[in-house]
Structures are given as C-alpha cells and as structure tokens.
Motif scaffolding. Structure first.
Motif, short mmCIF file in Angstrom:
data_model
loop_
_atom_site.label_atom_id
_atom_site.label_comp_id
_atom_site.label_asym_id
_atom_site.label_seq_id
_atom_site.Cartn_x
_atom_site.Cartn_y
_atom_site.Cartn_z
N THR A 153 13.09 -2.94 -54.69
CA THR A 153 13.28 -1.70 -55.24
C THR A 153 12.59 -0.46 -54.51
OG1 THR A 153 11.89 -2.20 -57.05
CG2 THR A 153 14.39 -2.25 -57.34
N MET A 154 11.43 -0.68 -53.73
CA MET A 154 11.09 0.07 -52.70
C MET A 154 10.39 1.31 -53.38
SD MET A 154 11.95 -1.96 -50.01
CE MET A 154 11.38 -0.94 -48.71
N GLU A 155 9.79 1.22 -54.46
CA GLU A 155 9.32 2.51 -54.98
C GLU A 155 7.73 2.58 -54.39
OE1 GLU A 155 10.03 -0.13 -56.87
OE2 GLU A 155 11.51 0.55 -58.64
N PHE A 156 7.39 3.60 -53.89
CA PHE A 156 6.24 3.81 -53.15
C PHE A 156 5.27 4.47 -54.20
CE2 PHE A 156 2.95 4.55 -50.14
CZ PHE A 156 3.17 3.88 -48.84
N PRO A 157 3.98 3.80 -54.45
CA PRO A 157 2.88 4.07 -55.67
C PRO A 157 1.96 5.11 -55.07
CG PRO A 157 2.41 2.23 -54.76
CD PRO A 157 3.63 2.53 -53.98
N ASP A 158 1.25 5.78 -55.82
CA ASP A 158 0.13 6.70 -55.34
C ASP A 158 -1.10 5.67 -55.15
OD1 ASP A 158 -2.11 8.28 -55.03
OD2 ASP A 158 -1.75 9.43 -56.49
N LEU A 159 -1.21 4.88 -53.90
CA LEU A 159 -1.99 4.11 -53.64
C LEU A 159 -3.55 4.37 -53.77
CD1 LEU A 159 -1.79 0.92 -52.95
CD2 LEU A 159 -1.58 1.60 -50.47
N ALA A 160 -3.74 5.53 -53.32
CA ALA A 160 -5.20 6.09 -53.42
C ALA A 160 -5.75 6.26 -54.86
CB ALA A 160 -5.33 7.37 -52.72
N LEU A 186 17.53 3.37 -51.50
CA LEU A 186 15.97 3.16 -51.75
C LEU A 186 15.24 2.68 -50.54
CD1 LEU A 186 16.75 0.85 -54.96
CD2 LEU A 186 16.21 3.38 -55.09
N HIS A 187 14.85 3.93 -50.00
CA HIS A 187 14.00 4.07 -48.72
C HIS A 187 12.90 5.03 -49.05
CE1 HIS A 187 12.71 4.33 -44.85
NE2 HIS A 187 13.77 3.50 -44.30
N PRO A 188 11.66 4.67 -48.97
CA PRO A 188 10.63 5.61 -49.22
C PRO A 188 10.58 7.01 -48.43
CG PRO A 188 9.54 3.54 -48.57
CD PRO A 188 11.19 3.30 -48.53
N ALA A 189 11.06 6.57 -47.11
CA ALA A 189 10.92 7.80 -46.19
C ALA A 189 11.93 8.83 -46.38
CB ALA A 189 10.98 7.25 -44.64
N LEU A 190 13.15 8.38 -47.26
CA LEU A 190 14.15 9.42 -47.50
C LEU A 190 13.92 10.17 -48.71
CD1 LEU A 190 15.77 7.81 -45.36
CD2 LEU A 190 17.67 7.63 -46.98
N PRO A 191 14.11 11.59 -48.63
CA PRO A 191 13.69 12.49 -49.92
C PRO A 191 14.69 11.92 -51.05
CG PRO A 191 13.84 13.79 -47.81
CD PRO A 191 14.27 12.46 -47.36
N GLY A 192 14.07 12.10 -52.27
CA GLY A 192 14.83 11.50 -53.26
C GLY A 192 14.69 10.33 -53.89
N SER A 193 14.13 9.48 -52.77
CA SER A 193 13.84 8.17 -52.99
C SER A 193 12.52 8.16 -53.82
CB SER A 193 13.33 7.18 -51.77
OG SER A 193 14.62 6.59 -51.48
N PRO A 194 12.53 7.13 -54.80
CA PRO A 194 11.37 6.71 -55.59
C PRO A 194 9.86 6.87 -55.04
CG PRO A 194 12.76 5.39 -56.58
CD PRO A 194 13.50 5.85 -55.25
N GLY A 195 9.19 7.69 -55.15
CA GLY A 195 7.56 7.66 -54.64
C GLY A 195 7.69 8.18 -53.10
N HIS A 196 8.81 9.18 -52.75
CA HIS A 196 8.99 9.65 -51.51
C HIS A 196 7.55 10.55 -51.16
CE1 HIS A 196 10.36 11.68 -47.85
NE2 HIS A 196 10.05 12.88 -48.67
N ALA A 197 7.28 11.22 -52.26
CA ALA A 197 6.06 12.09 -51.77
C ALA A 197 4.78 11.37 -51.57
CB ALA A 197 5.83 13.00 -53.36
N GLN A 198 4.62 10.19 -52.46
CA GLN A 198 3.34 9.40 -51.95
C GLN A 198 3.43 8.59 -50.66
OE1 GLN A 198 4.33 10.30 -55.45
NE2 GLN A 198 4.48 8.23 -56.05
N TRP A 199 4.84 8.37 -50.22
CA TRP A 199 4.90 7.85 -48.76
C TRP A 199 4.59 8.91 -48.08
CZ3 TRP A 199 7.90 9.72 -44.97
CH2 TRP A 199 8.29 9.07 -43.72
N GLN A 200 5.26 10.05 -48.16
CA GLN A 200 5.08 11.35 -47.24
C GLN A 200 3.39 11.51 -47.12
OE1 GLN A 200 7.39 13.22 -45.87
NE2 GLN A 200 6.00 13.92 -44.46
N ALA A 201 2.65 11.23 -48.25
CA ALA A 201 1.20 11.57 -48.02
C ALA A 201 0.38 10.93 -47.40
CB ALA A 201 0.79 11.84 -49.47
N LEU A 202 0.98 9.51 -47.53
CA LEU A 202 0.22 8.38 -46.80
C LEU A 202 0.70 7.94 -45.44
CD1 LEU A 202 -2.31 6.50 -47.91
CD2 LEU A 202 -0.64 4.95 -48.43
#
Ligand code: PLP
Length: 440
Positions: free
Chosen positions: A187-194, A324-340
């Motif tokens: 499901t490719m959700e990108f978490p706030d890993l930090a 569901l692709h973390p690099a696509l805006p609107g995907s779950p966790g996109h902002a966290q992917w963008q940050a990392l």
C-alpha cells in the motif's frame, strides 16, 4: 579488501604440498602419487593477477598454517578467517561495499531478506519481550512474528505507521525492538521515519528499518535528520536490513539479505546469533551480487523514471480509483517522501520502481484477475527489482489488522516496473485495461 591484506591471506593460507610427502613418480605412471598430487599440487600461479571483478573465494574449510594460528584466529572483526560460515574475502568485500552504500559501519550477509529480519529478531528478543511491527509491514515479516516468535513467548504488537502517537502509545517497558518500513509494502504509505526514530530513541528502544525499497539510494537510513540538542550528531536507525534479492541483485535470480549497523556491540549481538543459527551465504551468489552492485544506482533511476511515468498515466484511467506511489502528490505519505527523498536530481527526488493501484470497486475480483492475466509483458510473480516487469493482485482485507480509510474501495494491484521500454509497458497496460474493464 586491499592488496596488502590479499597478500597476507595468500601467505597464511598456503596449502602447497610438502614434496617429501608425495610419492615420487619416477617409476612412470604411479597412480598413488598422481592421486595425492591431484589434491596437493606444487604449482602456484604467479602473483599479481588483476581484473575488474574481485576473485571468488569458495570455502567451508579455511586452512591454518599451524595450531597456534588456528587458536589465535579471530572471526568477529574481519581481521582473519576461521571457517566459511564466518566469512571469506569474497563475503567481506560485499559486506564492506554494502555498509558504505547504506551509510553504516558493519554489515552481515544472510541467505535472504527474510532471514535478515529473522536474524535480527532472534538476536535481540527473548521470552517476555515485545516487538512492534507496522500494519503495512512486509507480509512474511508479520507471519514470522505471528507464527514463530510467538513460540518463544515473544509478543508482537501492530502499530499505525502513519500516526507517530500510536507508535509512542504502544511502546511498553517490555518493548525491545521496533520495525520500520518506508514506504510500507503493497500500500506504499510513506511514514515520518525521522519522527518514528526520535520516539524509539527517547524510549530507549532499538529501531530496525527494512530498507529494501530505499536500497541505500533514496535516503540515508543512518542520517535522517539532525539529532535533537546536538548540532553535530545525526539521527538514524540502529539497524538497516535490505533484501539484496531486489535491486542490488537486479536479476530476479539471487536470494540474499544484509544487516547493517553503526554500533559494534549491536553488530556483535547479531553476528553471534548469525553464527549460532548457521546463516551463511554461497560464494557464487555473493559473486553475482558483486557483479551487479555497481549498476544498482543506474538501474534504480531507470526503474524510477518508467514507474513514475506509468503511475501518472494510470491516474488518468477510468478503472483506476487510486494510484499508490509515494512520489505522486495525493499518495499517502507523499509529504514525508518529499521531505526525505525529494532532494535528489534537482528536486525530482528518488523512488523505487514499485507502485500499486486500487481498481475501482465496481469491478469484482474476477475482472481484476482477468486484467492481470491479460498482461503480456508484465509477468505474474512475487518479488521485484529485476529487469522484467511484474504484477500481483492482493486481497488487502486479509493483510491488515486496522482499517484503511486512506485507501479508496476496490482491489489492490501492485506493479514492479522493469527495464522494458516504457511505451511498450504502457501499451500492454492499455490493452489489458480495455480487455478486462472495457471502454469506459
Ligand atoms: C522481498 C522483501 C523482503 C524479503 O526478501 P527475500 O530475499 O525475498 O526474503 C523483505 N522486505 C521487503 C520490503 C521485501 O520487499
């Protein structure tokens, strides 16, 4: 492995025969002498051979020059050799290269990615302990906890990977290990890993990341953010495991895993369990990895480019309810992917060639199965990271402990994008969508 270490190795592992022990063969064709000579031959190839690929040392037995050396050998820190299971020049080289790739200090090879997860769990957990696992973890990692760790009286607790407060709330005095995955499987959700690592740090719990997706390229697992209250120190996971089966192998033909750390004491705990469990790897497989490793970054970027192009195209297809692709805006966790991961390539960012779609709930499982069956270039198969594109339909309901309100209703299909021409893959998807779901 530098050349002086190579030279000392050659000197210390001298298996050449003592001529006095070999029956002279002056009498002609002496079978006894030949038989022994086939094992102990006097010929030594000239030193100084050099080639692009490192040599492959294959050994269960390692030969010692004398008993004192046998007793003095130390296997724990790569200063010498004792037994094939504990390492050879070939495995040491791959381990050192992987430690560099992941930004760690120590690395250990195991026979699969799942063996890496099992090795870490069995090294660090004992009866009465708890391990925390994200709800979107790699499925067999959850099964290991549910079916095997349970036998040892080790409890596992599933947490919400997208809610750091849920992780914090589930850590108890019995928690010894937290597994992290970025993004989650299928499901490719990108978490706030930090933030997740900060929570583990504050509570004194070991944080272990399954870094297969990032592959040591998309982000640095041991350097996620500046550490709180110390401008010089960096925040990172304690352990990064990697299914080398995927991108480092790149061929769909090798199973292997790695366990990378930055702390020698933690590394030794894992290495002792590795030795006691007998988790060695074969030299031919290590050779295959040493051969494909140099092209990992090039392949990763190529997979990423094609996958993003196809994911964006699929967003416009009527049968597809969600991509569901973390690099696509609107995907779950996109902002966290963008940050990392968003800083690579002038802001384009970096991601693996892996994504999923939700096929609209109007279509039943039969239609989704027909779509997968109609694909010609995409093959039905598990795993990912090889040259051939792969597809798998999933029944999500059986895989998640919690509800998934961030996902649209429908059936999840995961794609691993290979190295075929992207226009051919798009045409294949188009014909299968048309054939299975009709003109919409
Ligand atoms: C494939 C995979 C593994 C396991 O790797 P194997 O070598 O197949 O055992 C572990 N974690 C993730 C995220 C994977 O995709």
């Amino acid at each position: 492995m530098n050349s002086s270490a190579d030279a000392s190795l050659d000197a210390s592992v001298d298996a050449s025969p003592d001529a006095s022990l070999v029956t002279p063969s002056a009498a002609g064709h002496d079978t006894a002498a030949l038989t022994t000579q086939l094992v102990h031959h006097a010929y030594q190839p000239p030193a100084g051979f050099a080639a692009p690929q490192p040599p492959v040392y294959k050994a269960s037995t390692v030969i010692f020059p004398n008993v004192a050396a046998m007793r003095a050998r130390e296997w724990k820190d790569k200063t010498s050799y004792t037994y094939g299971l504990h390492g050879t020049p070939t495995t040491y080289q791959l381990e050192e290269r992987l430690a560099t790739l992941e930004g760690g200090e120590q690395c250990l090879l195991v026979p699969s990615g799942l063996a890496a997860i099992a090795n870490v769990s069995l090294a660090l957990l004992k009866t009465g302990d708890e391990v925390l696992i994200p709800d979107n973890a790699y499925g067999p990692s959850k099964a290991l906890a549910e079916a095997e760790l349970q036998h040892y009286g080790i409890r596992h607790v599933v947490y919400d990977p997208m809610d750091p407060s849920d992780l914090a709330a589930r850590i108890t005095p019995a928690t010894r290990l937290v597994w992290l995955e970025a993004p989650g499987s299928v499901t490719m959700e990108f978490p706030d890993l930090a933030e997740q690592v900060r929570i583990c740090r504050a509570r004194g719990v070991i944080a272990a990341l399954d870094n297969t997706w990032g592959a040591g390229l998309a982000f640095a697992p041991f350097d996620l953010a500046p550490a709180d209250g110390d401008a010089q120190a960096r925040l990172g996971v304690d352990i990064s495991i990697h299914a080398l089966t995927k991108y480092p192998s790149g061929g769909g033909d090798v199973l292997m895993g790695s366990i990378t750390t930055r702390d020698q004491a933690l590394h030794l705990r894992i290495k002792l369990a590795h030795m006691r469990l007998g988790l060695g790897v074969g030299a031919n497989d290590v050779e295959a990895l040493l051969r494909s490793l140099p092209s990992t970054a090039l392949r990763y970027e190529a997979h990423d480019r094609s996958a993003r192009e196809l994911a964006r195209w699929l967003q416009g297809q009527p049968a597809v309810a969600q991509v569901l692709h973390p690099a696509l805006p609107g995907s779950p966790g996109h902002a966290q992917w963008q940050a990392l991961c968003g800083g690579h390539r002038g802001g384009e960012g970096l991601a693996a060639g892996l994504f999923s779609v939700v096929i609209d709930a109007r279509f039943g499982q039969d239609a989704v199965d027909a779509f997968c069956d109609r694909l010609r270039l995409f093959k039905l198969g598990y795993s990912w990271g090889g040259p051939m594109s792969l597809v798998v339909p999933y029944e999500l309901a059986s895989m998640r402990a919690r509800s998934t309100p961030h996902l649209r209703p429908g059936t999840v299909v995961r794609f691993s994008i290979g190295l075929e021409a992207v226009e051919d893959l798009r045409a294949d998807l188009a014909q299968a969508l048309q054939g299975a779901f009709g003109a919409l």
